[in-house]
Design an enzyme around this catalytic site. Sequence first.
Site, short mmCIF file in Angstrom:
data_model
loop_
_atom_site.label_atom_id
_atom_site.label_comp_id
_atom_site.label_asym_id
_atom_site.label_seq_id
_atom_site.Cartn_x
_atom_site.Cartn_y
_atom_site.Cartn_z
CD GLU A 186 -32.36 -5.13 11.24
OE1 GLU A 186 -31.99 -5.64 12.17
OE2 GLU A 186 -32.94 -4.20 11.22
CG ASN A 234 -27.06 -2.19 6.44
OD1 ASN A 234 -27.21 -2.15 5.38
ND2 ASN A 234 -28.23 -2.16 7.45
#
Length: 364
Positions: free
Chosen positions: A285, A250
């Site tokens: 995640e 990210n």
Amino acid sequence: MPVFTVKSTAALERAIRLKRQLMAFYSYCLLWAGTFIGVELAAFEPNTPTLALLALIVIINVFFYLLIRTGISEQFRDPSLTIVQMAAGILLTTAILHYSRELRGAMLSIYFMVMTFGVLALDRRRMLLIAAFTQLCFTSLLIYEWFEAPQQAIFSYLVGHWLILALGLGWFIYMGGYIHNLQSRVREQRRRLHEAHNRLSAIAVRDDLTGLYNRRHFLERLEEEMSRANRENNPLHLAIIDLDHFKQVNDTYGHHAGDDVLHRFAQLAAMGLRKSDLLARYGGEEFVVLFPHTSTQACQAAMERLRNRFAQQHYSFSGDLRSKFSAGLTPYQPGESAEEFIKRADRALYQAKDLGRNRIQLAN
């Protein structure tokens, strides 16, 4: 949709059509009874073939009943055979009108009774065709009677009856089309409400990004599977998966890239696991997999295959990125709580991370 649901729906629709057919037969019987009484009271021609009419009514209804009961009618666009049945009723009514005397004006209402069967099933165009067929049958009857016995025909009565029928049929076309359009709008609203309900149901149990089950639904199913494992003494395994270094993806490539990685993993896991395995996004995640009715070795093998396939993925936003994950795997211990079950898998996950990540760790 499950096969049994499709079959049950088809059986229900067929049962409804059979009930409608029985209602039609009941209406025919009332028509015949009225004709028979009319003959006895000399309101009909004395040579009216009441027995032949009764036999014809039985044959017509048995024929349509068998077509519907055996499912043959379902091969057609309209399984109820509405237009064909209405045409048969119109022809039979026309034949009965031939034997009516001064009751003909009242007997014209039978045409309108037949028309009511098509109000909910036919659109305005098909109602117009049926009305035209009805008017044609009655016109043919008047012409036939005019040439057969002109001395008995009263022109004003013929024209009056013809106009009454035409006006009544025109009203049926207008109202039938209005009711059909109204019914279509109601059906469309119901369809949209059903779709909206399905979407809301999916949102309640699905994760928006990956399309997998969400955490809430997983915890509900976990309790069910644990109860089943306790009851049937079947093996049950739980794996908690965490994508390695996902925060770096990210931070380096952006959240769109992270979403791509999450979605790719979800696709691989959904395709690589059994249909009986419960796969869900646990949060961020993290993912969870519940393996019912399988051994520890089989669970480890399935997780290793998934880990290897995930590591081989290539992404458009980076040719160098090799995605990996760590996982903790644990078997269910009979009698333990869901919280204890999850904690043991979670501890195994952290052991996998402490041992260098990119591995499947079996709980001690």
